[in-house]
Structures are given as structure tokens and as C-alpha cells.
Design a protein around this motif. Structure first.
Motif, PDB file in Angstrom:
ATOM      1  N   ARG A  46       9.847   8.157 -48.595  1.00  0.00           N
ATOM      2  CA  ARG A  46      10.395   9.507 -48.713  1.00  0.00           C
ATOM      3  C   ARG A  46       9.781  10.419 -47.657  1.00  0.00           C
ATOM      4  O   ARG A  46       8.579  10.357 -47.406  1.00  0.00           O
ATOM      5  CB  ARG A  46      10.123  10.073 -50.116  1.00  0.00           C
ATOM      6  CG  ARG A  46      10.823   9.322 -51.231  1.00  0.00           C
ATOM      7  CD  ARG A  46      10.433   9.865 -52.595  1.00  0.00           C
ATOM      8  NE  ARG A  46       8.994   9.746 -52.834  1.00  0.00           N
ATOM      9  CZ  ARG A  46       8.420  10.012 -54.006  1.00  0.00           C
ATOM     10  NH1 ARG A  46       9.160  10.422 -55.033  1.00  0.00           N
ATOM     11  NH2 ARG A  46       7.109   9.883 -54.145  1.00  0.00           N
ATOM     12  N   LEU A  47      10.616  11.261 -47.067  1.00  0.00           N
ATOM     13  CA  LEU A  47      10.136  12.191 -46.047  1.00  0.00           C
ATOM     14  C   LEU A  47       9.206  13.216 -46.687  1.00  0.00           C
ATOM     15  O   LEU A  47       9.563  13.874 -47.656  1.00  0.00           O
ATOM     16  CB  LEU A  47      11.326  12.909 -45.387  1.00  0.00           C
ATOM     17  CG  LEU A  47      10.986  13.833 -44.209  1.00  0.00           C
ATOM     18  CD1 LEU A  47      10.622  13.004 -42.987  1.00  0.00           C
ATOM     19  CD2 LEU A  47      12.174  14.746 -43.893  1.00  0.00           C
ATOM     20  N   VAL A  48       8.012  13.348 -46.136  1.00  0.00           N
ATOM     21  CA  VAL A  48       7.051  14.326 -46.662  1.00  0.00           C
ATOM     22  C   VAL A  48       6.748  15.420 -45.644  1.00  0.00           C
ATOM     23  O   VAL A  48       6.179  16.461 -45.983  1.00  0.00           O
ATOM     24  CB  VAL A  48       5.731  13.643 -47.085  1.00  0.00           C
ATOM     25  CG1 VAL A  48       5.969  12.718 -48.255  1.00  0.00           C
ATOM     26  CG2 VAL A  48       5.102  12.875 -45.920  1.00  0.00           C
ATOM     27  N   ALA A  49       7.139  15.205 -44.386  1.00  0.00           N
ATOM     28  CA  ALA A  49       6.939  16.219 -43.345  1.00  0.00           C
ATOM     29  C   ALA A  49       7.793  15.841 -42.139  1.00  0.00           C
ATOM     30  O   ALA A  49       8.157  14.686 -41.945  1.00  0.00           O
ATOM     31  CB  ALA A  49       5.469  16.313 -42.935  1.00  0.00           C
ATOM     32  N   GLY A  50       8.136  16.864 -41.350  1.00  0.00           N
ATOM     33  CA  GLY A  50       8.871  16.610 -40.121  1.00  0.00           C
ATOM     34  C   GLY A  50      10.375  16.678 -40.271  1.00  0.00           C
ATOM     35  O   GLY A  50      10.899  17.293 -41.200  1.00  0.00           O
ATOM     36  N   ILE A  51      11.074  16.000 -39.377  1.00  0.00           N
ATOM     37  CA  ILE A  51      12.526  16.090 -39.305  1.00  0.00           C
ATOM     38  C   ILE A  51      13.184  14.764 -39.673  1.00  0.00           C
ATOM     39  O   ILE A  51      12.595  13.702 -39.514  1.00  0.00           O
ATOM     40  CB  ILE A  51      12.989  16.507 -37.893  1.00  0.00           C
ATOM     41  CG1 ILE A  51      12.505  15.483 -36.855  1.00  0.00           C
ATOM     42  CG2 ILE A  51      12.493  17.898 -37.548  1.00  0.00           C
ATOM     43  CD1 ILE A  51      13.075  15.697 -35.477  1.00  0.00           C
ATOM     44  N   ASP A  52      14.393  14.863 -40.182  1.00  0.00           N
ATOM     45  CA  ASP A  52      15.209  13.689 -40.489  1.00  0.00           C
ATOM     46  C   ASP A  52      16.540  13.883 -39.779  1.00  0.00           C
ATOM     47  O   ASP A  52      17.388  14.663 -40.223  1.00  0.00           O
ATOM     48  CB  ASP A  52      15.410  13.555 -41.992  1.00  0.00           C
ATOM     49  CG  ASP A  52      16.093  12.242 -42.375  1.00  0.00           C
ATOM     50  OD1 ASP A  52      17.006  11.812 -41.638  1.00  0.00           O
ATOM     51  OD2 ASP A  52      15.718  11.653 -43.406  1.00  0.00           O
ATOM     52  N   LEU A  53      16.735  13.189 -38.675  1.00  0.00           N
ATOM     53  CA  LEU A  53      17.938  13.383 -37.859  1.00  0.00           C
ATOM     54  C   LEU A  53      19.191  12.895 -38.565  1.00  0.00           C
ATOM     55  O   LEU A  53      20.273  13.474 -38.387  1.00  0.00           O
ATOM     56  CB  LEU A  53      17.779  12.665 -36.514  1.00  0.00           C
ATOM     57  CG  LEU A  53      16.664  13.157 -35.592  1.00  0.00           C
ATOM     58  CD1 LEU A  53      16.697  12.400 -34.277  1.00  0.00           C
ATOM     59  CD2 LEU A  53      16.793  14.657 -35.350  1.00  0.00           C
ATOM     60  N   ASP A  54      19.088  11.853 -39.347  1.00  0.00           N
ATOM     61  CA  ASP A  54      20.270  11.313 -40.017  1.00  0.00           C
ATOM     62  C   ASP A  54      20.782  12.263 -41.098  1.00  0.00           C
ATOM     63  O   ASP A  54      21.991  12.418 -41.284  1.00  0.00           O
ATOM     64  CB  ASP A  54      19.956   9.947 -40.633  1.00  0.00           C
ATOM     65  CG  ASP A  54      19.700   8.889 -39.559  1.00  0.00           C
ATOM     66  OD1 ASP A  54      20.334   8.978 -38.490  1.00  0.00           O
ATOM     67  OD2 ASP A  54      18.856   8.008 -39.785  1.00  0.00           O
ATOM     68  N   ASP A  55      19.862  12.911 -41.815  1.00  0.00           N
ATOM     69  CA  ASP A  55      20.260  13.852 -42.859  1.00  0.00           C
ATOM     70  C   ASP A  55      20.422  15.268 -42.329  1.00  0.00           C
ATOM     71  O   ASP A  55      20.880  16.153 -43.072  1.00  0.00           O
ATOM     72  CB  ASP A  55      19.227  13.857 -43.996  1.00  0.00           C
ATOM     73  CG  ASP A  55      19.334  12.613 -44.867  1.00  0.00           C
ATOM     74  OD1 ASP A  55      20.378  11.934 -44.789  1.00  0.00           O
ATOM     75  OD2 ASP A  55      18.385  12.314 -45.606  1.00  0.00           O
ATOM     76  N   GLY A  56      20.063  15.497 -41.074  1.00  0.00           N
ATOM     77  CA  GLY A  56      20.190  16.833 -40.503  1.00  0.00           C
ATOM     78  C   GLY A  56      19.342  17.867 -41.217  1.00  0.00           C
ATOM     79  O   GLY A  56      19.808  18.968 -41.513  1.00  0.00           O
ATOM     80  N   MET A  57      18.092  17.515 -41.484  1.00  0.00           N
ATOM     81  CA  MET A  57      17.220  18.448 -42.191  1.00  0.00           C
ATOM     82  C   MET A  57      15.777  18.265 -41.737  1.00  0.00           C
ATOM     83  O   MET A  57      15.423  17.266 -41.099  1.00  0.00           O
ATOM     84  CB  MET A  57      17.332  18.252 -43.712  1.00  0.00           C
ATOM     85  CG  MET A  57      16.939  16.884 -44.237  1.00  0.00           C
ATOM     86  SD  MET A  57      15.158  16.713 -44.584  1.00  0.00           S
ATOM     87  CE  MET A  57      14.991  17.839 -45.965  1.00  0.00           C
ATOM     88  N   ALA A  58      14.966  19.267 -42.077  1.00  0.00           N
ATOM     89  CA  ALA A  58      13.539  19.214 -41.778  1.00  0.00           C
ATOM     90  C   ALA A  58      12.777  19.888 -42.902  1.00  0.00           C
ATOM     91  O   ALA A  58      13.314  20.757 -43.603  1.00  0.00           O
ATOM     92  CB  ALA A  58      13.233  19.906 -40.444  1.00  0.00           C
ATOM     93  N   LEU A  59      11.545  19.486 -43.084  1.00  0.00           N
ATOM     94  CA  LEU A  59      10.669  20.126 -44.066  1.00  0.00           C
ATOM     95  C   LEU A  59       9.749  21.082 -43.321  1.00  0.00           C
ATOM     96  O   LEU A  59       9.026  20.679 -42.410  1.00  0.00           O
ATOM     97  CB  LEU A  59       9.853  19.080 -44.832  1.00  0.00           C
ATOM     98  CG  LEU A  59      10.658  18.179 -45.772  1.00  0.00           C
ATOM     99  CD1 LEU A  59       9.749  17.140 -46.423  1.00  0.00           C
ATOM    100  CD2 LEU A  59      11.377  19.002 -46.839  1.00  0.00           C
ATOM    101  N   ILE A  60       9.808  22.337 -43.699  1.00  0.00           N
ATOM    102  CA  ILE A  60       9.074  23.399 -43.026  1.00  0.00           C
ATOM    103  C   ILE A  60       7.925  23.870 -43.909  1.00  0.00           C
ATOM    104  O   ILE A  60       8.111  24.111 -45.104  1.00  0.00           O
ATOM    105  CB  ILE A  60       9.994  24.603 -42.737  1.00  0.00           C
ATOM    106  CG1 ILE A  60      11.086  24.203 -41.748  1.00  0.00           C
ATOM    107  CG2 ILE A  60       9.206  25.791 -42.210  1.00  0.00           C
ATOM    108  CD1 ILE A  60      10.596  23.939 -40.349  1.00  0.00           C
ATOM    109  N   LYS A  61       6.746  24.000 -43.320  1.00  0.00           N
ATOM    110  CA  LYS A  61       5.626  24.600 -44.028  1.00  0.00           C
ATOM    111  C   LYS A  61       5.550  26.063 -43.615  1.00  0.00           C
ATOM    112  O   LYS A  61       5.219  26.396 -42.481  1.00  0.00           O
ATOM    113  CB  LYS A  61       4.312  23.882 -43.711  1.00  0.00           C
ATOM    114  CG  LYS A  61       3.109  24.463 -44.455  1.00  0.00           C
ATOM    115  CD  LYS A  61       1.828  23.700 -44.164  1.00  0.00           C
ATOM    116  CE  LYS A  61       1.832  22.360 -44.868  1.00  0.00           C
ATOM    117  NZ  LYS A  61       0.489  21.689 -44.744  1.00  0.00           N
TER     118      LYS A  61
END
Length: 307
Positions: A166-181
Motif C-alpha cells: 500500500r502506498l504510504v508516501a509519494g506519488i502513484d502515477l497509475d492512480d493519478g494521486m499523491a499523498l501530501i504531508k
């Protein structure tokens, strides 16, 4: 006599221990430094004894007389107010000298949103296959498409996953999203479109051969991770190349908020995506082109044409 600058250093250590960002620590510290400088110019010693309500009020009034922007004066006020509160908590002062001193109320100046022609020129200024061009286009598209603060964009990392994938930080190009702190270490998702995903993909591919590719930081320079000040400089340079005077990252955030509302987005969703905890920010960012949105809404309604 206790020097204010000595207390300033202790105050900065306290703020860092509280988890405040380096930029916030710097901004608060500037208020103390400038106040001390003013005391010295007045022939007074920059000591704790001079940190009084009359002196602070006189300094703030002089800032206004010298033409300082109201927003700047309020920032200086907040810095000294926080410092004064810390002095009381630490037992350095018996009472808060600014407790009955009201802050100046700046009149918000609407920030002009970027027109499509300006954005097209900006993309053209980033056209190229070299590392700097690919990085700057990706950075600018993230600022525009996600409406993030410049510090949040610079804090982005390459994709980081937990043991379950599971994405916990950074960007996911396939889902077109990023986790921002964001502020207060709060993590929130932001979303971007296909062109931003493509720009990031192109940048990540050239990033693989960079000397600092082993770093988690997404955006890099020849010295390491791209800082917020470095990002502001890159945006300004690309703006000058595109013929946009004094371009700064916050104009992308205002443009993003304007576009979101113009296209029917709900204010509560905007507040969540932007990472705001106060409705005041909605009004501030919504003011950038409020008249244009009101006109468009009235034209869509056309109530008189229905009877």
C-alpha cells in the motif's frame, strides 16, 4: 540583562521541538530579529526589559508608516505574539505584553489567476528533454493540477510502500494521486490528470540517471533535494521565460481553487483537498476571481429566460 537574541535561539529550539517547519521557525524568528534591529536603531538595547507593550506598539505603527504591507505587519505581530507567549510560559516574563494589543487587519488583495494563454506559454518555456526541463514541467503541473503548497510539492517523495504493497508516501502515477504531508504533519491525498501523470513519468525516467537518484525526494537539483526556495526560483525563471512578471507558486494554488469552484466543485471538497482547517482560507482563495464566478453562475441561471 537578558538579550532578546539569546532568547530567540531558545525559542527557535522550542518551535522545532514542537514540530514546526523550518520556514515557520524562520518567519517567527524574523519578527524578533527585525524588532531587535529597530530597538538598536532607536538607541535602545535589545534586551528583555525593552520587550514591552509600548515598544512593540510603536514598532508596528512605524512599520505601517513606512509603507509595509498590512499582511507583512500582521505576520510580524504573530511572530512576536508567539514569542511573548513562550516567554511567559518559560517564566522569563510575568505577563504577556501583547495580550491587549490587537493585531492589524490586512485587507486581502485578490491574487490574479493565470489565464490559459499564460499557462500555455509556461508549458512551452519548459519544453525540452533535458533534466531541468522535465523536472520544471512536472513541478509546475503538480502545483497547478493539485493546488498544493510549494513546501508540500518539495516534500513529495518517490513512491514508498508498506509491507502489504500500500502506498504510504509519494506519488502513484497509475492512480493519478499523491499523498501530501501538509501543515501539522497531516497527510491527505491529492489528485492529478493524465498530462501531469505523463509529465511526472517523463521526469522520473530522466531522474533515474541523476547523481542523487538514491534520495527519496522526488524533485532533485545538482545539490540534492529541491527546496521550497529553490522551487520558487525555478517558477520565477520559467515565468520570466513565458513573459509572466513575478510569477510565484501561490498563483497556481489560487488558479486551481478558482478553476475548481468555476467547474462546480463544492467548497467543502475544496477545503479538504487544499488541506485547510479554517473557512477563512476558502474566502481568501475564492476571492481571486469571485466576480467572474458570480457572472458565470448568473449567466447559467438565466432565470428571466425561463418565463
Amino acid at each position: 540583562m537578558v538579550r532578546l537574541e539569546d532568547l530567540h535561539r531558545s525559542f527557535s529550539r522550542h518551535l522545532r521541538a514542537e514540530g514546526l517547519s523550518d520556514r515557520t521557525v524562520t518567519i517567527y524568528g524574523q519578527a524578533i530579529t527585525f524588532f531587535c534591529r529597530w530597538l538598536t536603531e532607536q538607541g535602545r538595547e535589545a534586551t528583555l526589559e525593552e520587550f514591552s507593550r509600548p515598544a512593540i506598539r510603536e514598532w508596528l505603527a512605524q512599520l505601517a508608516d513606512n509603507g509595509q504591507e498590512p499582511g507583512t505587519i500582521k505576520t510580524r505581530y504573530r511572530g512576536l505574539f508567539r514569542f511573548a507567549g513562550w516567554l511567559v510560559d518559560e517564566g522569563e516574563l510575568a505577563a504577556h505584553p501583547m495580550k491587549t494589543l490587537s493585531p492589524p487587519e490586512p485587507k486581502a488583495k485578490p491574487v490574479p489567476v493565470l489565464a490559459d494563454a499564460e499557462l500555455a506559454a509556461l508549458m512551452k518555456a519548459c519544453d525540452g528533454k533535458e533534466f531541468a526541463e522535465r523536472r520544471d514541467e512536472a513541478l509546475i503541473r503538480v502545483l497547478l493540477d493539485c493546488g498544493v503548497r510549494v513546501s508540500e510539492a518539495c516534500a513529495l517523495t518517490v513512491p514508498l510502500y508498506d509491507d502489504r504493497g500500500r502506498l504510504v508516501a509519494g506519488i502513484d502515477l497509475d492512480d493519478g494521486m499523491a499523498l501530501i504531508k501538509g501543515k501539522g504533519a497531516k497527510v491527505r491525498p491529492v489528485y492529478f490528470g493524465a498530462r501531469t501523470s505523463r509529465a511526472l513519468d517523463r521526469y522520473i525516467r530522466v531522474r533515474r540517471t541523476h547523481r542523487w537518484t538514491h534520495l527519496d525526494a522526488l524533485f532533485l537539483t545538482q545539490r540534492g533535494a529541491l527546496s521550497a526556495d529553490g522551487a520558487r526560483e525555478r517558477v520565477k525563471i520559467r515565468g520570466e521565460q513565458a513573459g509572466i512578471v513575478d510569477l510565484h507558486p501561490h498563483r497556481f494554488r489560487h488558479t486551481w481553487a478558482h478553476d475548481f469552484l468555476m467547474n462546480g466543485g463544492q467548497e467543502r471538497d475544496l477545503k479538504r483537498l487544499a488541506g485547510w482547517s479554517s473557512d477563512v482560507m476558502l474566502e481568501r482563495y475564492g476571492a481571486s476571481a469571485a466576480d467572474a464566478r458570480a457572472r458565470a453562475a448568473a449567466q447559467r441561471l438565466r432565470r428571466g429566460d425561463r418565463v
